[in-house]
Design an enzyme around this catalytic site. Structure first.
Site, short mmCIF file in Angstrom:
data_model
loop_
_atom_site.label_atom_id
_atom_site.label_comp_id
_atom_site.label_asym_id
_atom_site.label_seq_id
_atom_site.Cartn_x
_atom_site.Cartn_y
_atom_site.Cartn_z
N HIS A 64 0.81 -1.22 0.00
CA HIS A 64 0.00 0.00 0.00
C HIS A 64 0.85 1.27 0.00
O HIS A 64 0.47 2.27 -0.63
CB HIS A 64 -0.97 -0.03 1.18
CG HIS A 64 -2.00 -1.11 1.05
ND1 HIS A 64 -1.97 -2.25 1.81
CD2 HIS A 64 -3.05 -1.23 0.21
CE1 HIS A 64 -2.99 -3.03 1.46
NE2 HIS A 64 -3.65 -2.44 0.49
N ASP A 88 -10.44 -3.20 1.30
CA ASP A 88 -9.92 -3.44 2.65
C ASP A 88 -9.58 -2.14 3.37
O ASP A 88 -9.39 -2.14 4.59
CB ASP A 88 -8.71 -4.38 2.63
CG ASP A 88 -7.55 -3.85 1.79
OD1 ASP A 88 -7.11 -2.72 2.02
OD2 ASP A 88 -7.07 -4.59 0.92
N ASP A 140 -18.96 -1.00 -10.63
CA ASP A 140 -17.90 -1.63 -11.40
C ASP A 140 -16.93 -0.55 -11.86
O ASP A 140 -17.34 0.50 -12.38
CB ASP A 140 -18.52 -2.35 -12.60
CG ASP A 140 -17.46 -2.89 -13.54
OD1 ASP A 140 -16.78 -3.85 -13.17
OD2 ASP A 140 -17.31 -2.32 -14.64
N ASP A 158 -6.35 -0.80 -7.52
CA ASP A 158 -6.01 -1.84 -6.54
C ASP A 158 -6.82 -3.09 -6.87
O ASP A 158 -7.68 -3.52 -6.12
CB ASP A 158 -6.32 -1.32 -5.13
CG ASP A 158 -5.92 -2.30 -4.04
OD1 ASP A 158 -5.14 -3.23 -4.34
OD2 ASP A 158 -6.39 -2.14 -2.90
N THR A 160 -7.68 -7.09 -8.16
CA THR A 160 -7.27 -8.46 -7.91
C THR A 160 -6.58 -8.98 -9.17
O THR A 160 -6.37 -8.24 -10.13
CB THR A 160 -8.48 -9.34 -7.57
OG1 THR A 160 -9.41 -9.29 -8.67
CG2 THR A 160 -9.20 -8.83 -6.32
N ASP A 161 -6.23 -10.26 -9.19
CA ASP A 161 -5.66 -10.85 -10.40
C ASP A 161 -6.73 -10.86 -11.50
O ASP A 161 -7.93 -10.79 -11.22
CB ASP A 161 -5.17 -12.27 -10.10
CG ASP A 161 -3.92 -12.25 -9.23
OD1 ASP A 161 -2.84 -11.96 -9.78
OD2 ASP A 161 -4.03 -12.51 -8.02
#
Length: 296
Positions: A64, A88, A140, A158, A160-161
């Protein structure tokens, strides 16, 4: 030795890593993905989505700090920041440490991630959700950047895969929307996987981003949780000088920002743009594509 429950990551088919589980704090299938938060004796609380570790309390600061302070200090005058993903709360936490920023917008597709992380990973956000500069949008990311009329100085993806809900954040239509949503001199950054094992991700991102930005590169950091070596972060802007700032300039901006970091410092910033030769070779042999398919 007592038998412990083991949790196995499923990102790679033929190899990977496992975590011992002291306590499962939360497990639920949200509207978009399978989410689990558990405690590990070495890494603290661990969050995984769809079988892939996203963050741990022990080393999240590396990821981060590098995703936020590198673009924000390179820009030097950012007022409006857009975070795509980041449910998060740790990316928000680091961005909010920059007091000159006037507005922080976070677009997260899964409201459940925000809710459950505020409860079970409170150290990640550390109260940043209460920052008056912050605005949360449940949407989205691709839809947002292609519909908004707002402009931002820095956009942080940020993501995800590129599987499941995160797949769309590696497409041309997303990158085009981000380029359009940046102010002049703006910077776009995104996580781009562990380049030794996920080199195709970097190559594909470089190829697509180059259609919309005149300066596209990567920087890197070693984050223990992400198995396989250094993690690469995509970097895209229209101003190549922002990637080539001298150490003295960054030291001055860092001091003025009053930041106290655990990983980031100006020397790390400069050095992070040095990439391994195998990645440089892969990027210099990218085939030139005529036209852009926005569905890819």
């Amino acid at each position: 030795m007592s038998q412990k429950e083991l949790w196995y990551e499923t990102l790679h088919a033929n190899f990977g890593q496992y975590f011992s589980v002291e306590n499962v704090l939360f497990r639920e299938k949200t509207e978009h993905q399978d989410l689990v938060i558990f405690e590990n004796p070495e890494l603290g609380r661990v969050m995984a989505l769809d079988g892939v570790v996203q963050t741990t309390e022990r080393d999240e600061f590396i990821y981060h700090e590098m995703m936020t302070h590198v673009p924000l200090l390179a820009h030097g005058q950012a007022k409006k920041v857009l975070i795509i993903g980041g449910g998060d709360g740790a990316m928000l936490r680091e961005v909010s440490r920059h007091k000159n920023i006037e507005q922080i917008t976070m677009v997260e597709i899964d409201a459940g991630v925000v809710e459950f992380c505020r409860q079970y990973l409170p150290n990640h956000s550390a109260g940043a959700y209460d920052d008056p500069r912050f605005k949360l949008v449940i949407d989205d990311g691709v839809n947002f950047v292609n519909q908004t009329t707002e402009k931002f100085d820095v956009i942080i993806s940020d993501c995800t895969d590129p599987i499941g809900p995160g797949e769309s954040l590696f497409t041309s239509v997303f990158y085009e929307g981000c380029a359009r949503s940046l102010n002049e001199g703006g910077i776009f950054v995104a996580q781009n996987g562990v380049c030794f094992l996920q080199q195709d991700e970097a190559v594909n991102s470089h190829n697509k981003l180059s259609h919309y930005f005149s300066d596209v590169s990567f920087y890197q950091a070693a984050i223990p949780t992400y198995y396989g070596g250094i993690m690469t972060f995509a970097w895209a802007t229209q101003n190549p000088a922002l990637r080539q700032l001298d150490l003295a300039t960054l030291q001055n901006r860092f001091a003025q920002a009053g930041l106290a970091c655990r990983y980031y410092n100006p020397a790390i910033h400069v050095g992070s743009f040095a990439l391994p030769q195998y990645l440089l070779d892969a990027l210099t042999t990218i085939p030139k594509v005529i036209g852009v398919d926005s569905s890819e």
